[in-house]
Scaffold this active site. Structure first.
Site, PDB file in Angstrom:
ATOM      1  N   TYR A 183       0.873  -1.179   0.000  1.00 49.95           N
ATOM      2  CA  TYR A 183       0.000   0.000   0.000  1.00 49.95           C
ATOM      3  C   TYR A 183       0.908   1.225   0.000  1.00 49.95           C
ATOM      4  CZ  TYR A 183      -4.231   2.559   1.443  1.00 49.95           C
ATOM      5  OH  TYR A 183      -5.291   3.415   1.501  1.00 49.95           O
ATOM      6  N   ARG A 236      -6.171  10.334 -10.829  1.00 47.94           N
ATOM      7  CA  ARG A 236      -5.577  11.001  -9.654  1.00 47.94           C
ATOM      8  C   ARG A 236      -5.069   9.915  -8.719  1.00 47.94           C
ATOM      9  NH1 ARG A 236      -5.770  10.135  -4.888  1.00 47.94           N
ATOM     10  NH2 ARG A 236      -7.706  10.886  -4.038  1.00 47.94           N
ATOM     11  N   LYS A 254      -5.817  -1.939  -2.740  1.00 47.78           N
ATOM     12  CA  LYS A 254      -6.972  -1.722  -1.857  1.00 47.78           C
ATOM     13  C   LYS A 254      -7.685  -3.047  -1.598  1.00 47.78           C
ATOM     14  CE  LYS A 254      -7.099   2.919  -1.487  1.00 47.78           C
ATOM     15  NZ  LYS A 254      -7.268   3.741  -0.290  1.00 47.78           N
ATOM     16  N   ASP A 327      -9.534   7.035  -6.521  1.00 44.34           N
ATOM     17  CA  ASP A 327      -8.542   7.826  -7.237  1.00 44.34           C
ATOM     18  C   ASP A 327      -8.991   8.297  -8.624  1.00 44.34           C
ATOM     19  OD1 ASP A 327      -7.228   7.390  -4.900  1.00 44.34           O
ATOM     20  OD2 ASP A 327      -5.393   6.604  -5.779  1.00 44.34           O
ATOM     21  N   ASP A 349     -14.057   6.214  -1.734  1.00 44.33           N
ATOM     22  CA  ASP A 349     -13.118   6.078  -0.621  1.00 44.33           C
ATOM     23  C   ASP A 349     -12.409   7.401  -0.324  1.00 44.33           C
ATOM     24  OD1 ASP A 349     -11.645   4.616   1.256  1.00 44.33           O
ATOM     25  OD2 ASP A 349     -10.024   4.270  -0.177  1.00 44.33           O
ATOM     26  N   ASP A 350     -12.060   8.142  -1.375  1.00 47.30           N
ATOM     27  CA  ASP A 350     -11.293   9.381  -1.188  1.00 47.30           C
ATOM     28  C   ASP A 350     -12.146  10.478  -0.552  1.00 47.30           C
ATOM     29  OD1 ASP A 350      -8.841   8.430  -2.487  1.00 47.30           O
ATOM     30  OD2 ASP A 350     -10.181   8.234  -4.207  1.00 47.30           O
ATOM     31  N   ASN A 491      -0.664  11.574   0.111  1.00 47.96           N
ATOM     32  CA  ASN A 491       0.134  10.382  -0.169  1.00 47.96           C
ATOM     33  C   ASN A 491       0.779  10.496  -1.540  1.00 47.96           C
ATOM     34  OD1 ASN A 491      -0.760   8.992   2.218  1.00 47.96           O
ATOM     35  ND2 ASN A 491      -2.705   8.630   1.199  1.00 47.96           N
TER      36      ASN A 491
END
Ligand SMILES: NC(=O)C1=CN([C@@H]2O[C@H](COP(=O)(O)OP(=O)(O)OC[C@H]3O[C@@H](n4cnc5c(N)ncnc54)[C@H](OP(=O)(O)O)[C@@H]3O)[C@@H](O)[C@H]2O)C=CC1
Ligand SMILES: CC(=O)C(=O)O
Ligand SMILES: [Mg+2]
Length: 635
Positions: A183, A236, A254, A327, A349-350, A491
């Protein structure tokens, strides 16, 4: 036309059942029949060809090759009497050499003498029988020899492709050491170099070339009982920008966490990359690039491909499959969530997972700094998916806690984007997701000036730009607050707004700090500070498990709040004493069970759960649903 009964097929070719085993005598030819794996829901629980006669199985397998099964909205597979072209879903029977090459069933040197005898493995393995624990020890020893993180990543991918249970056992038993490998941060570098290190395909690649036939492409995937899809379009990837098709490392990573941290069966997980091209010139000119060599499709062309994908997913896997958007660039992410939220089980998730994890960290941090959420003032650097997603969930929680209107709660939260502080005078030119944050204030360009102007108690970095929390910015937070709360969420590590060392040093050891990518503990003035990892990896595995085990059909914001509360409650006094506002990842499976239980409880309360009746003890139920990577014994 052939009618296929799924149940009778599963009973026959099915797996690890209670029927008598097939015994293959040494010296006879290994069986050559095909095994249809697409309808084998128990595969992860350890299965080789058992429970029927070879003849029966051959007949069943042959009939399946001619017929096809048809999923319903509930994801069940029913009889089909239609005549249409079908895909031949077959693999060789798992025995002998092919058993050693089958990652789902391979145990390597852990095959016992009896198993070696029964499954045509004699001579194909050296004589030593090695238990799984010793295999784990050896692989950890091997991994620790590699100095370069990317080498460790490649080795892990190799383990996953060779022996799936060993891969997950390794990851679960060494989660704190291996999370940074599979990850963030290493997965970021892996995506950047994906074309160069690409050996074996993993996941499903759906490109513009597949337009009009995504339904069939999904059927090429060898598993039918899919419960979670993580999908990206690669635009992204972490804070690294547009990596096109090479973003595939993210859904794969993930989903490894869905299994290792949340206990979702590996065979129920489907990583997908939608390739609509890339605007990354370097990749377009890279001879090893694996994606479409064209600039990104946008507008109607993009929307139509995504819509076809979303429709095909529901058609193939039913109403209860969880689709996690990951992303995507913010100009698509918010719209996709809004468009498909009412019709699909979707989760970004983001935007949402990150919000839930940060809210949990803030709630925990209140134990160290005092006050309620409503007593604090929040400033974000970065007003995209993560920034506005977190801001909205904080506002929602404040509003729920205080009965304050949401609009009022939002006024406690300020955001800075690449053009400066978001203020009323900019409202007309702002993207829609920024508009709720345009408050009355004079324009401010620089972050440090915004800190002095707004006087936040909490500073959150979601800009994707490294080293933007300068000494002046951290110093300003420390000048204004006894215990400034600082999150550098971007990140991978290279994009973190500041390092842990910088946060502790520049605040003279007073900051309560957490970061998206991990940092080692820091010693400042003789005291050891352990930074927490504020990463959505704490939330999405348990969140997804909660949705799956309750058969939930839609995501609701209250479930995010429930997940957040559950996570915050897992922080112990011992953690607080070290400055931690998140519990250690080594307990993540227990934490995920708590999160799953809380999310499922909320789903039942809201009437969105379909797995009825509701189990009495949801935590126990969550634990019992979790995939166990220990080897199964083969007859
Ligand atoms: N820790 C975690 O769990 C998570 C971390 N993240 C990380 O957060 C980062 C951002 O992700 P996301 O929100 O999806 O990205 P977005 O692209 O949606 O948002 C980025 C925001 O940062 C702003 N920005 C960019 N450069 C600057 C700058 N120099 N100064 C001020 N603002 C700037 C952008 O401004 P503008 O709008 O003007 O372009 C935009 O508002 C990534 O690095 C990602 O890895 C994301 C999700 C989870
Ligand atoms: C963690 C995560 O989802 C991201 O950085 O995008
Ligand atoms: Mg992400």
């Amino acid at each position: 036309m052939i009618s296929l009964s799924r149940c009778s097929f599963l009973n026959n070719v099915g797996v690890s059942g209670s029927r008598s085993p097939v015994t293959y005598k040494q010296g006879r030819q290994p069986p050559t029949l095909v095994r249809v794996i697409a309808s084998s829901p128990d595969r992860d629980n350890g299965s080789v060809m058992t429970g029927t006669t070879l003849k029966e199985s051959r007949e069943n397998a042959a009939s399946v090759l001619q017929a096809d099964s048809k999923p319903t909205v509930s994801g069940e597979v029913l009889d089909v009497t239609e005549e249409h072209l079908v895909t031949p879903w077959t693999v060789s029977v798992a025995s002998g050499y092919s058993l050693l090459r089958d990652p789902h069933h391979n145990k390597g040197l852990a095959f016992t003498e009896k198993e070696r005898d029964a499954h045509y493995l004699c001579g194909l393995l050296p004589p030593q029988v090695t238990p799984q624990e010793l295999q784990v020890k050896k692989l950890m020893h091997m991994l620790r020899q590699y100095q370069v993180p990317l080498q460790k990543y490649m080795a892990m991918m190799d383990f996953q492709e060779t022996n799936e249970r060993l891969f997950y056992k390794l990851l679960i038993d060494n989660v704190e050491e291996l999370l940074p490998v599979v990850y963030t941060p290493t997965v970021g570098e892996a995506c950047q170099k994906y074309g160069s290190i690409f050996l074996r395909p993993r996941g499903l690649f759906i490109s513009l070339k597949e337009k009009g036939k995504i339904h069939e492409v999904l059927r090429n995937w060898p598993e039918k009982n899919i419960q979670v899809i993580v999908v990206t379009d690669g635009e992204r990837i972490l804070g690294l920008g547009d990596l096109g098709c090479q973003g595939m490392g993210i859904p794969i990573g993930k989903l490894s966490l869905y299994t290792a941290l949340g206990g979702v069966r590996p065979s129920a997980c489907l990583p997908v990359t939608i390739d609509v091209g890339t605007n990354n010139e370097q990749l377009l000119n890279d001879e090893f690039y694996i994606g479409l060599r064209q600039r990104r499709a946008t507008g109607q062309e993009y929307a139509e491909l995504l819509h076809e994908f979303m429709t095909a997913v529901k058609r193939n896997y039913g109403e209860k499959v969880l689709i996690q958007f990951e992303d995507f660039a913010n100009h698509n992410a918010f719209d996709l969530l809004e468009k498909y939220g009412p019709t699909h089980l979707v989760f970004n998730d983001d935007i949402q997972g990150t919000a839930s994890v940060v809210l949990a960290g803030l709630v925990a941090a209140l134990k160290l700094v005092g006050g309620t959420l409503a007593d604090h003032r929040f400033l974000f650097l970065g007003a995209g998916e993560a920034g506005t997603g977190i801001a909205e969930l904080i506002a929602l929680e404040i509003s729920k806690q205080t009965n304050m209107p949401l609009e009022e709660a939002r006024k406690k939260i300020w955001l800075v984007d690449s053009k400066g502080l978001i203020v009323k005078s900019r409202e007309d030119s702002l993207q829609h997701f920024k508009k709720p944050w345009a408050h009355d204030h004079k324009p401010i360009k620089e972050l440090v000036d915004a800190v002095y102007g707004i006087k936040p108690t909490v500073l959150i970095g979601t800009s994707g730009v490294g080293r933007t929390f300068t000494k002046q910015v951290v110093g300003a937070m420390a000048a204004l607050n006894e215990k400034p709360i600082i999150f550098s969420l971007s990140n991978p590590t290279s994009q973190s707004e500041c390092t842990a060392e910088e946060a502790y040093t520049w605040s003279k050891g007073r900051a309560i700090f957490a970061s998206g990518s991990p940092f080692d503990p820091v010693t400042y003035n003789g005291k050891v500070f352990v930074p927490g990892q504020a990463n959505n990896a704490y939330i999405f595995p348990g969140f997804g498990l909660g949705l799956i085990m309750s058969g939930t059909i839609r995501v609701h914001d209250d479930m995010l709040l429930a997940a957040s509360e559950a996570l915050a409650e897992q922080v112990t006094q011992e953690n607080f004493d070290k400055g931690l506002i998140y519990p250690p990842f080594k307990n993540i499976r227990k934490i995920s069970a708590q999160i799953a239980a809380r999310v499922a409880a909320k789903a039942y309360e809201l009437g969105l759960a379909t797995s009825l009746p509701q189990p009495k003890d949801l935590v126990k139920h969550a634990e019992s649903c979790m995939y166990n990577p220990n080897y199964r014994s083969y007859r």
